[in-house]
Scaffold this active site. Structure first.
Site, PDB file in Angstrom:
ATOM      1  N   GLY A   9       0.993  -1.379  -0.082  1.00  0.00           N
ATOM      2  CA  GLY A   9       0.413  -0.248   0.283  1.00  0.00           C
ATOM      3  C   GLY A   9       0.975   1.350  -0.051  1.00  0.00           C
ATOM      4  N   LEU A  11       1.075   3.556   2.705  1.00  0.00           N
ATOM      5  CA  LEU A  11       2.284   3.550   3.429  1.00  0.00           C
ATOM      6  C   LEU A  11       3.752   3.058   3.681  1.00  0.00           C
ATOM      7  CD1 LEU A  11       3.032   5.590   6.081  1.00  0.00           C
ATOM      8  CD2 LEU A  11       1.383   4.308   7.507  1.00  0.00           C
ATOM      9  N   ASP A  46      -4.053 -13.354   3.764  1.00  0.00           N
ATOM     10  CA  ASP A  46      -5.374 -11.879   4.206  1.00  0.00           C
ATOM     11  C   ASP A  46      -5.586 -11.965   5.993  1.00  0.00           C
ATOM     12  OD1 ASP A  46      -8.422 -11.247   4.999  1.00  0.00           O
ATOM     13  OD2 ASP A  46      -9.261 -12.450   3.312  1.00  0.00           O
ATOM     14  N   ALA A  70      -5.063  -1.803   5.972  1.00  0.00           N
ATOM     15  CA  ALA A  70      -6.211  -0.958   6.184  1.00  0.00           C
ATOM     16  C   ALA A  70      -7.162  -1.178   4.594  1.00  0.00           C
ATOM     17  CB  ALA A  70      -6.160  -0.010   6.280  1.00  0.00           C
ATOM     18  N   TYR A 134     -15.460   4.804   7.558  1.00  0.00           N
ATOM     19  CA  TYR A 134     -14.281   4.504   7.569  1.00  0.00           C
ATOM     20  C   TYR A 134     -13.498   4.313   9.272  1.00  0.00           C
ATOM     21  CZ  TYR A 134      -8.697   5.728   7.681  1.00  0.00           C
ATOM     22  OH  TYR A 134      -7.426   6.011   7.403  1.00  0.00           O
ATOM     23  N   LYS A 138     -12.094   2.838  12.024  1.00  0.00           N
ATOM     24  CA  LYS A 138     -10.378   2.714  12.731  1.00  0.00           C
ATOM     25  C   LYS A 138     -10.205   3.000  14.373  1.00  0.00           C
ATOM     26  CE  LYS A 138      -7.339   2.715  10.951  1.00  0.00           C
ATOM     27  NZ  LYS A 138      -6.525   1.655   9.689  1.00  0.00           N
TER      28      LYS A 138
END
Ligand SMILES: NC(=O)c1ccc[n+]([C@@H]2O[C@H](COP(=O)([O-])OP(=O)(O)OC[C@H]3O[C@@H](n4cnc5c(N)ncnc54)[C@H](OP(=O)(O)O)[C@@H]3O)[C@@H](O)[C@H]2O)c1
Length: 301
Positions: A9, A11, A46, A70, A134, A138
């Site tokens: 991803g 980050l 996963d 995420a 979202y 989180k």
């Protein structure tokens, strides 16, 4: 050894870049993605599957796990809350449980979006109040991690940086638009305090080296609107006359509620690391330099 999840991803890729520069011993974990940066090892897992996560942590036995995985797309989260909860809460909980079982430390990435954005300059003592799916998931992920592994490290942050796909991510979208002369609009009422993603990675490594636990904010020492960020990026790139128009978040109809000012105060991290966080302008300068450097290495390499 450090296991980085979400390594393909935005980050995760920047964490691998920063780790490679410091010659850190890293194993990358992805789900469906491919990493751009070479590491000592690569696993596919996963993270929503508890048994898979347990097997991975048990086999690799990392000293630290850095969870950058995420579902970070706000629209997708809003459309499918169950998918968002699985990727953000169940996955983080699975990692925390496996780390607890095998004695690994866990650093979990969260977001400045856990706040409603009505005030800004949020510290760790402020009460979160998420305004979309979202952000809710989180916040739930933070709670799951801290409940299952009380000695975990949870970091709320925001960042800009060179993305995996050119033009993706706010800063690179601004830079690509400015280069091509495309007019853009920047929200002058949406304010945040992003770090350069590789600087964020370096501060995370410092925190892990210091074996910090608990909740920390990691953001720039000041804040900036997204309009001013666009102007700063254009200026740093040598396009002071770029076509950037001021806009308001309320001008754009959206199915997802977005917070306005999510700037963070990072004094707890500054005190623990005995270092001052950079300004947003320093992050912008770093981004422009890194983007130039990486595009040259792609051309020549
Ligand atoms: N982007 C931002 O502006 C921002 C701001 C504040 C905080 N954050 C936080 O920073 C962290 C990283 O975000 P990002 O922007 O780097 O997100 P990203 O680019 O979407 O990367 C997330 C990665 O998570 C992995 N992933 C998703 N579901 C998974 C699963 N079930 N099992 C294993 N891996 C899974 C994906 O792996 P594959 O590609 O392998 O499928 C993906 O590469 C997140 O915690 C996010 O909440 C992001």
């Amino acid at each position: 050894m450090l296991l980085v999840t979400g390594a393909a991803g935005f980050l995760g890729t920047n964490v691998l870049r920063a780790a490679a520069a410091q010659e850190r011993d890293v194993v990358a974990a992805t789900n469906k993605g491919h990493t751009l940066i070479a590491t000592a090892g690569l696993v596919h897992a996963d993270l929503t599957d508890k048994a898979v996560v347990r097997e991975m942590i048990g086999a690799i036995r990392p000293e630290w796990v850095l969870n950058c995985a995420a579902l970070a797309n706000l629209d997708e989260c809003e459309k499918d809350p169950a998918k968002a909860r699985a990727a953000n809460v169940t996955a983080a909980g699975n990692l925390a449980a496996a780390c607890a079982e095998f004695g690994a430390r866990l650093a979990h990435i969260s977001t400045d979006s856990v706040f409603d954005g009505n005030r800004g300059m949020y510290s760790e003592d402020d009460v979160p109040s998420p305004v979309n799916v979202y952000a809710m998931t989180k916040l739930e992920s933070e709670r799951a991690v801290r409940e299952l592994l009380p000695k975990s490290l949870v970091v709320r942050t925001n960042f800009i940086g060179v993305p995996v796909t050119p033009g993706a991510g706010l800063a690179d979208w601004i830079a690509s638009s400015v280069e091509s002369g495309k007019p853009i609009k920047g929200f002058d009422d949406v304010i945040f305090s992003p770090l350069l993603a590789t600087t964020l990675a370096e501060r995370l490594f410092d925190m892990m080296d210091a074996r910090l636990t608990g909740l920390y904010h990691l953001g720039a020492s000041d804040s900036m609107s997204k309009y001013h960020l666009a102007v700063a990026i254009a200026g740093e790139m040598g396009y002071p006359d770029a076509k950037i128009e001021r806009a308001s978040l309320s001008d754009v109809p959206s199915a997802v509620r977005r917070p306005l000012n999510t700037s963070l105060v990072s004094k707890r991290a500054e005190a623990a690391l005995k270092t001052k966080m950079p300004t947003v302008l320093e992050a912008v300068k770093g981004f422009v330099a890194q983007r130039q450097e990486l595009s040259q290495s792609t051309v020549t390499g």
